[in-house]
Design a protein around this motif. Structure first.
Motif, PDB file in Angstrom:
ATOM      1  N   TYR A 272       3.015   0.784  -8.450  1.00 46.50           N
ATOM      2  CA  TYR A 272       3.124  -0.405  -7.603  1.00 46.50           C
ATOM      3  C   TYR A 272       2.825  -0.080  -6.140  1.00 46.50           C
ATOM      4  O   TYR A 272       2.349  -0.950  -5.390  1.00 46.50           O
ATOM      5  CB  TYR A 272       4.528  -1.019  -7.710  1.00 46.50           C
ATOM      6  CG  TYR A 272       4.642  -2.088  -8.776  1.00 46.50           C
ATOM      7  CD1 TYR A 272       4.124  -3.366  -8.571  1.00 46.50           C
ATOM      8  CD2 TYR A 272       5.276  -1.824  -9.976  1.00 46.50           C
ATOM      9  CE1 TYR A 272       4.237  -4.352  -9.540  1.00 46.50           C
ATOM     10  CE2 TYR A 272       5.392  -2.803 -10.969  1.00 46.50           C
ATOM     11  CZ  TYR A 272       4.873  -4.071 -10.740  1.00 46.50           C
ATOM     12  OH  TYR A 272       4.972  -5.042 -11.701  1.00 46.50           O
TER      13      TYR A 272
ATOM     14  N   ALA B  48       0.442   1.523  -4.981  1.00 45.90           N
ATOM     15  CA  ALA B  48      -0.990   1.329  -4.723  1.00 45.90           C
ATOM     16  C   ALA B  48      -1.275  -0.137  -4.390  1.00 45.90           C
ATOM     17  O   ALA B  48      -2.153  -0.446  -3.566  1.00 45.90           O
ATOM     18  CB  ALA B  48      -1.799   1.762  -5.944  1.00 45.90           C
ATOM     19  N   ILE B  49      -0.529  -1.041  -5.022  1.00 49.75           N
ATOM     20  CA  ILE B  49      -0.683  -2.475  -4.737  1.00 49.75           C
ATOM     21  C   ILE B  49      -0.119  -2.804  -3.358  1.00 49.75           C
ATOM     22  O   ILE B  49      -0.737  -3.529  -2.566  1.00 49.75           O
ATOM     23  CB  ILE B  49       0.014  -3.314  -5.828  1.00 49.75           C
ATOM     24  CG1 ILE B  49      -0.677  -3.095  -7.180  1.00 49.75           C
ATOM     25  CG2 ILE B  49       0.031  -4.791  -5.456  1.00 49.75           C
ATOM     26  CD1 ILE B  49      -0.007  -3.787  -8.343  1.00 49.75           C
ATOM     27  N   TYR B  50       1.060  -2.240  -3.049  1.00 46.70           N
ATOM     28  CA  TYR B  50       1.679  -2.512  -1.748  1.00 46.70           C
ATOM     29  C   TYR B  50       0.870  -1.912  -0.605  1.00 46.70           C
ATOM     30  O   TYR B  50       0.857  -2.453   0.508  1.00 46.70           O
ATOM     31  CB  TYR B  50       3.119  -1.998  -1.730  1.00 46.70           C
ATOM     32  CG  TYR B  50       4.011  -2.729  -2.711  1.00 46.70           C
ATOM     33  CD1 TYR B  50       3.962  -4.116  -2.823  1.00 46.70           C
ATOM     34  CD2 TYR B  50       4.892  -2.039  -3.544  1.00 46.70           C
ATOM     35  CE1 TYR B  50       4.761  -4.796  -3.723  1.00 46.70           C
ATOM     36  CE2 TYR B  50       5.701  -2.711  -4.452  1.00 46.70           C
ATOM     37  CZ  TYR B  50       5.622  -4.091  -4.540  1.00 46.70           C
ATOM     38  OH  TYR B  50       6.405  -4.758  -5.435  1.00 46.70           O
ATOM     39  N   ASP B  51       0.188  -0.782  -0.865  1.00 46.86           N
ATOM     40  CA  ASP B  51      -0.685  -0.204   0.167  1.00 46.86           C
ATOM     41  C   ASP B  51      -1.769  -1.207   0.566  1.00 46.86           C
ATOM     42  O   ASP B  51      -2.104  -1.350   1.752  1.00 46.86           O
ATOM     43  CB  ASP B  51      -1.351   1.080  -0.354  1.00 46.86           C
ATOM     44  CG  ASP B  51      -0.434   2.280  -0.260  1.00 46.86           C
ATOM     45  OD1 ASP B  51       0.618   2.173   0.397  1.00 46.86           O
ATOM     46  OD2 ASP B  51      -0.763   3.321  -0.852  1.00 46.86           O
ATOM     47  N   TYR B  52      -2.304  -1.894  -0.436  1.00 42.79           N
ATOM     48  CA  TYR B  52      -3.360  -2.872  -0.139  1.00 42.79           C
ATOM     49  C   TYR B  52      -2.777  -4.093   0.570  1.00 42.79           C
ATOM     50  O   TYR B  52      -3.353  -4.601   1.526  1.00 42.79           O
ATOM     51  CB  TYR B  52      -4.051  -3.305  -1.437  1.00 42.79           C
ATOM     52  CG  TYR B  52      -5.187  -4.275  -1.202  1.00 42.79           C
ATOM     53  CD1 TYR B  52      -6.421  -3.824  -0.717  1.00 42.79           C
ATOM     54  CD2 TYR B  52      -5.022  -5.634  -1.423  1.00 42.79           C
ATOM     55  CE1 TYR B  52      -7.454  -4.711  -0.472  1.00 42.79           C
ATOM     56  CE2 TYR B  52      -6.055  -6.533  -1.178  1.00 42.79           C
ATOM     57  CZ  TYR B  52      -7.271  -6.064  -0.708  1.00 42.79           C
ATOM     58  OH  TYR B  52      -8.297  -6.942  -0.461  1.00 42.79           O
ATOM     59  N   GLU B  53      -1.595  -4.543   0.103  1.00 38.03           N
ATOM     60  CA  GLU B  53      -0.991  -5.739   0.687  1.00 38.03           C
ATOM     61  C   GLU B  53      -0.500  -5.511   2.119  1.00 38.03           C
ATOM     62  O   GLU B  53      -0.598  -6.401   2.961  1.00 38.03           O
ATOM     63  CB  GLU B  53       0.176  -6.205  -0.198  1.00 38.03           C
ATOM     64  CG  GLU B  53      -0.267  -6.738  -1.555  1.00 38.03           C
ATOM     65  CD  GLU B  53       0.911  -7.163  -2.421  1.00 38.03           C
ATOM     66  OE1 GLU B  53       2.079  -6.891  -2.028  1.00 38.03           O
ATOM     67  OE2 GLU B  53       0.678  -7.750  -3.497  1.00 38.03           O
TER      68      GLU B  53
ATOM     69  N   PHE C 133      -8.605  -1.155  -2.265  1.00 40.98           N
ATOM     70  CA  PHE C 133      -8.802  -2.276  -3.194  1.00 40.98           C
ATOM     71  C   PHE C 133      -9.031  -1.786  -4.621  1.00 40.98           C
ATOM     72  O   PHE C 133      -8.468  -2.343  -5.572  1.00 40.98           O
ATOM     73  CB  PHE C 133      -9.984  -3.138  -2.735  1.00 40.98           C
ATOM     74  CG  PHE C 133     -10.286  -4.262  -3.683  1.00 40.98           C
ATOM     75  CD1 PHE C 133      -9.497  -5.415  -3.702  1.00 40.98           C
ATOM     76  CD2 PHE C 133     -11.357  -4.174  -4.568  1.00 40.98           C
ATOM     77  CE1 PHE C 133      -9.773  -6.453  -4.589  1.00 40.98           C
ATOM     78  CE2 PHE C 133     -11.633  -5.210  -5.458  1.00 40.98           C
ATOM     79  CZ  PHE C 133     -10.838  -6.346  -5.467  1.00 40.98           C
TER      80      PHE C 133
ATOM     81  N   LYS D  59      -8.087   1.072  -5.975  1.00 40.35           N
ATOM     82  CA  LYS D  59      -6.820   1.621  -6.486  1.00 40.35           C
ATOM     83  C   LYS D  59      -5.886   0.497  -6.919  1.00 40.35           C
ATOM     84  O   LYS D  59      -5.166   0.620  -7.917  1.00 40.35           O
ATOM     85  CB  LYS D  59      -6.142   2.480  -5.412  1.00 40.35           C
ATOM     86  CG  LYS D  59      -6.757   3.855  -5.239  1.00 40.35           C
ATOM     87  CD  LYS D  59      -5.927   4.671  -4.255  1.00 40.35           C
ATOM     88  CE  LYS D  59      -6.497   6.077  -4.102  1.00 40.35           C
ATOM     89  NZ  LYS D  59      -5.693   6.892  -3.148  1.00 40.35           N
ATOM     90  N   LYS D  60      -5.880  -0.581  -6.154  1.00 42.12           N
ATOM     91  CA  LYS D  60      -5.033  -1.725  -6.481  1.00 42.12           C
ATOM     92  C   LYS D  60      -5.416  -2.299  -7.844  1.00 42.12           C
ATOM     93  O   LYS D  60      -4.551  -2.593  -8.674  1.00 42.12           O
ATOM     94  CB  LYS D  60      -5.182  -2.803  -5.406  1.00 42.12           C
ATOM     95  CG  LYS D  60      -4.483  -4.117  -5.744  1.00 42.12           C
ATOM     96  CD  LYS D  60      -4.942  -5.231  -4.820  1.00 42.12           C
ATOM     97  CE  LYS D  60      -4.450  -6.574  -5.313  1.00 42.12           C
ATOM     98  NZ  LYS D  60      -4.996  -7.693  -4.519  1.00 42.12           N
ATOM     99  N   GLN D  61      -6.711  -2.452  -8.105  1.00 42.58           N
ATOM    100  CA  GLN D  61      -7.165  -3.002  -9.386  1.00 42.58           C
ATOM    101  C   GLN D  61      -6.821  -2.051 -10.535  1.00 42.58           C
ATOM    102  O   GLN D  61      -6.404  -2.484 -11.609  1.00 42.58           O
ATOM    103  CB  GLN D  61      -8.668  -3.249  -9.349  1.00 42.58           C
ATOM    104  CG  GLN D  61      -9.113  -4.258  -8.292  1.00 42.58           C
ATOM    105  CD  GLN D  61      -8.391  -5.594  -8.414  1.00 42.58           C
ATOM    106  OE1 GLN D  61      -7.577  -5.960  -7.573  1.00 42.58           O
ATOM    107  NE2 GLN D  61      -8.661  -6.317  -9.488  1.00 42.58           N
TER     108      GLN D  61
ATOM    109  N   LYS E 118      -3.117  -2.346 -11.335  1.00 41.07           N
ATOM    110  CA  LYS E 118      -2.810  -3.543 -12.125  1.00 41.07           C
ATOM    111  C   LYS E 118      -3.066  -3.310 -13.610  1.00 41.07           C
ATOM    112  O   LYS E 118      -2.294  -3.758 -14.472  1.00 41.07           O
ATOM    113  CB  LYS E 118      -3.637  -4.729 -11.625  1.00 41.07           C
ATOM    114  CG  LYS E 118      -3.144  -5.321 -10.312  1.00 41.07           C
ATOM    115  CD  LYS E 118      -3.944  -6.566  -9.943  1.00 41.07           C
ATOM    116  CE  LYS E 118      -3.369  -7.252  -8.713  1.00 41.07           C
ATOM    117  NZ  LYS E 118      -4.132  -8.479  -8.362  1.00 41.07           N
TER     118      LYS E 118
END
Length: 419
Positions: free
Chosen positions: A265, A267-272, A278, A280-282, A285
């Motif tokens: 998660y 990796a998602i918060y890094d993008y947000e 981006f 890494k975020k995908q 997920k």
């Protein structure tokens, strides 16, 4: 300096040594790796010699887990005749914690201890070392995830039952039975598909649900959180779970799934938060989707039983909101806060925060948020226990006994209030 490498040719000739941590999980990881062609041995050596060897070759200011892991490796090498045929493996998250430097500390320690030719392998998802003969293939990852799933489930149901068993030893006997059974399934390349996992989890749940338990007596419910190694490793926390059970308490230790999902998660918060990563975020997920299906199997397997299921991590992760930012991700970061909040919510008001002395992330995200948690959850009874070479077991246990005394008094007061 050029260090010895673990090459693909060594897979059949060398034994890979791995430090201990979660006893159930490590036994299953050992079987998973052995069934894919590696020769793996989980280290189980303990005692004063492990700490002594760590203190010889690791600076005392370095965190306690590094000292223990390196001490366990060198102590094991000191008692082997096949040192020229072994490889050492450690896991790394690749984050800002000092744990990302373990591999360099270990290599320096091996040279000082007289084992300069022993290769060290880093198991990580961050490409910290790209030229190792140890490869994370999909079949191996599938088995490791299956082992983690079974490990979390067995640890959870064991801790739910062991403090209430009428016939002492029944829970441990059943746990060992399933460790052996799952290990044998791995040897036959079975038990790793989602369908097989669901089937086995339901059978495990049924057998634990039918243990002869005495649920009439209320016991203190104690949750254990903290730095990942000290939280999970009996070597690091002086067999904390066993001690709590000997004190007539029910223990809850959050599973490894939580830590893995926390890392993903991030990796998602890094993008947000920082608007970077981006791709890494995908990828994160996709991994979350894969793990969530297995997490659902864990929870669904317990629904027909009298054992209360664990919560989904998607709910746990949000429990740190209002206490700590999701940008706080060094060490156990916001996960440590979220787990403490979750434990209080599900009835484990008594919490031990087990942390290495001097571990800054844990002091900030553990001790640093306790006042806020107690403001939000007045029923919380939290104690931070430091572990390091100079900390005495007696002092640690006395502080825990004081916490348990408060917990037992609270149970007594609540029962009187009901009269």
């Amino acid at each position: 300096m050029e260090y010895p490498k673990f090459t693909s040719q060594m897979i059949k000739t060398h034994t890979i040594l791995i430090p201990s941590m979660l006893n159930i999980h490590m036994s299953l990881f050992e079987s998973a790796l052995n069934s894919t062609g590696y020769k793996v041995e989980i280290l189980r050596n303990e005692g004063p010699s492990v700490v002594e060897e760590g203190l010889k070759y690791v600076h005392n200011d370095t965190c306690y887990p590094a000292l223990l892991v390196i001490g366990q490796f060198i102590d094991a090498l000191n008692h082997r005749d096949d040192v020229d045929k072994v490889v050492l493996l450690i896991t790394q998250t690749g984050g800002g914690c000092r744990a990302s430097n373990y591999i360099h500390l270990l290599r320096k320690a091996l040279i000082k201890a007289g084992y300069p030719n022993v290769p060290v392998v880093s198991l990580n998802a961050s490409n910290l070392e790209k030229d190792s003969g140890f490869k994370l293939t999909y079949p191996l990852i599938k088995k490791i995830v299956a082992a983690m799933t079974y490990g979390d489930f067995l640890m959870y149901v064991r801790n739910k039952c062991i403090s209430y068993e009428k016939n002492k030893g029944d829970t441990l006997k059943l746990t060992n039975y399933w460790i052996d059974k799952i290990s044998n399934l791995f040897k036959k390349n079975k038990g790793t598909s989602l369908r097989e996992i669901k089937k086995n989890l339901k059978e495990i749940a049924y057998q634990y649900d039918n243990l002869d338990l005495d649920l009439s007596h209320r016991k203190p419910k104690v949750g254990v959180v903290g730095e990942i190694y000290i939280k999970y490793a009996p070597l690091g926390n002086n067999h904390l779970e066993e001690f709590l059970q000997s004190q007539d308490a029910e223990v809850m230790v959050p599973g490894l799934y939580g830590f893995i999902l926390y890392c993903i998660y991030n990796a998602i918060y890094d993008y947000e938060i920082y608007h970077e990563g981006f791709i890494k975020k995908q990828g994160a997920k996709l991994l979350i989707w894969y793990l969530k299906r297995r997490e659902k199997a864990l929870i669904d397997a317990l629904k027909p039983t009298k054992i209360t299921p664990m919560q989904y991590f998607s709910k746990t992760k949000d429990m740190s909101d209002g206490v700590l930012s999701k940008g706080t991700k060094m060490g156990e970061g916001w996960l440590l806060t979220a787990e403490m909040m979750e434990l209080v919510e599900i009835g484990y008001n008594n919490i031990i925060c087990a942390q290495p002395f001097g571990c800054l992330p844990n002091h900030v995200c553990g001790k640093g948020v306790m006042k806020k948690i107690k403001e939000l959850k007045p029923e919380a009874n939290i104690v931070a226990i430091d572990y390091d070479p100079s900390a005495t077991k007696v002092n640690q246990e006395n502080r825990i006994k004081l916490m348990l005394a408060i917990a037992k008094e609270t149970i007594k007061d609540n029962e009187i209030a009901k009269l």
